[in-house]
Scaffold this active site. Sequence first.
Site, short mmCIF file in Angstrom:
data_model
loop_
_atom_site.label_atom_id
_atom_site.label_comp_id
_atom_site.label_asym_id
_atom_site.label_seq_id
_atom_site.Cartn_x
_atom_site.Cartn_y
_atom_site.Cartn_z
N ARG A 64 0.82 -1.22 0.00
CA ARG A 64 0.00 0.00 0.00
C ARG A 64 0.85 1.26 0.00
NH1 ARG A 64 -1.26 2.08 5.12
NH2 ARG A 64 -3.20 3.00 4.39
N ILE A 91 -7.86 3.96 2.96
CA ILE A 91 -7.06 4.80 3.85
C ILE A 91 -5.76 5.17 3.14
CG2 ILE A 91 -5.93 4.94 6.11
CD1 ILE A 91 -9.04 4.64 6.14
N LEU A 92 -5.47 6.46 3.10
CA LEU A 92 -4.23 6.90 2.45
C LEU A 92 -3.06 6.62 3.39
CD1 LEU A 92 -5.54 10.30 1.05
CD2 LEU A 92 -4.87 8.28 -0.31
N ASN A 106 -11.71 15.32 3.87
CA ASN A 106 -12.54 14.15 3.62
C ASN A 106 -13.97 14.45 4.05
OD1 ASN A 106 -13.12 11.29 3.15
ND2 ASN A 106 -13.25 11.09 5.37
N THR A 107 -14.91 13.84 3.36
CA THR A 107 -16.30 13.88 3.83
C THR A 107 -16.70 12.49 4.28
OG1 THR A 107 -18.57 14.46 3.31
CG2 THR A 107 -17.23 13.67 1.47
N HIS A 108 -17.37 12.44 5.44
CA HIS A 108 -17.69 11.16 6.08
C HIS A 108 -19.16 11.17 6.52
CE1 HIS A 108 -16.97 7.46 8.28
NE2 HIS A 108 -17.67 7.98 9.26
N ASP A 140 -6.00 13.20 8.82
CA ASP A 140 -4.70 12.96 9.48
C ASP A 140 -4.34 11.50 9.27
OD1 ASP A 140 -6.16 11.47 11.27
OD2 ASP A 140 -5.73 12.72 13.01
N GLY A 142 -4.84 8.92 11.11
CA GLY A 142 -5.76 7.92 11.64
C GLY A 142 -6.92 7.67 10.69
N ASP A 144 -10.44 8.52 10.03
CA ASP A 144 -11.51 9.49 10.31
C ASP A 144 -11.32 10.20 11.66
OD1 ASP A 144 -12.74 8.75 7.88
OD2 ASP A 144 -13.76 7.09 8.85
C1 GAR Z 1 -20.35 9.45 0.78
O1 GAR Z 1 -21.49 9.42 1.60
C2 GAR Z 1 -19.09 9.57 1.61
O2 GAR Z 1 -19.26 10.32 2.78
C3 GAR Z 1 -18.81 8.13 1.94
O3 GAR Z 1 -19.07 7.46 0.73
C4 GAR Z 1 -20.14 8.12 0.06
C5 GAR Z 1 -19.73 8.31 -1.39
O4 GAR Z 1 -20.83 8.69 -2.15
N1 GAR Z 1 -17.49 7.95 2.40
C6 GAR Z 1 -17.17 7.11 3.38
O5 GAR Z 1 -17.96 6.37 3.92
C7 GAR Z 1 -15.71 7.14 3.77
N2 GAR Z 1 -15.51 6.51 5.05
P1 GAR Z 1 -20.66 9.24 -3.63
O6 GAR Z 1 -19.66 8.31 -4.33
O7 GAR Z 1 -22.02 9.15 -4.23
O8 GAR Z 1 -20.15 10.64 -3.52
#
Ligand code: GAR
Length: 200
Positions: A64, A91-92, A106-108, A140, A142, A144
Amino acid sequence: MLKLVVLISGSGSNLRALLEACDSGSLPATVVAVGADNHAPGLAHAREFGVNTFVVEPSEYANREAWGQAFLAAIETYGPDLVVSAGLMRILPADVVRALSPRLINTHPALLPLFPGAHAVRDALAAGAKETGVTVHVIDEGVDTGPVIRQAKVQIEPGDTETELHERIKVVERQLLVDVIRDIAENNINLEELNPHGRP
Ligand code: GAR
C-alpha cells in the site's frame, strides 16, 4: 480560483455536486482532475465535464505504501490547492497524508467521532442512534480522526434502511461539502490553523 483534485471510489454524487457548483460559478474553484483507486462509475461525471481522470489500482503495486506513492505522484501532477476525498473508500498511507496535509480533506457520513470507518451509516443504524449526519474534516494519519471542519445533522426515521438513510445524508453532505470548499476558497476557513501536524 482554487484548484481541486477529487478522489473517489464509487458513484461520485459528491463529485458531481462539486463539478456542477464549479461549472455554474457558485463555487470559486475548478476541478483539475479526479482520481480513483478503481475504474469507478463516478469517473463518468468527470468525463462529462471534460475533467482529466486517473486510476491507480492497489493490485498493481507491491504494497500500500508503493500504491500511495504512485497515487500521490498522479495527484501532484495537477498541482492542486486542495485535495478532496469524496467517497474514496481507502485509507491513504501516512506518507501521502504528510505530503498533502493540511490541504487534504474528507467527507464522512456520520457525526465523527461517532461511527468512523467504511460502514458509518450501517453502524449508526445498528447502534440505534436517533440522529447521525455528515462530517467534513482534515485528514490525518488515523481513520476518520482528523480535525473537524464542519458537521451537519440528519435525523434517523423509524424503519430507515441503510440505503434510504444514506441517500438523505448525501443530500445534506453535497451541500455541506460545497459550502466548506467555498469557505476555504474565500479564506473563511484556514486549514493551516486546523493543521494536524503542527506545521508553521
Ligand atoms: C459518501 O457518503 C461519503 O461520505 C462516503 O461514501 C459516500 C460516497 O458517495 N465515504 C465514506 O464512507 C468514507 N468513510 P458518492 O460516491 O455518491 O459521492
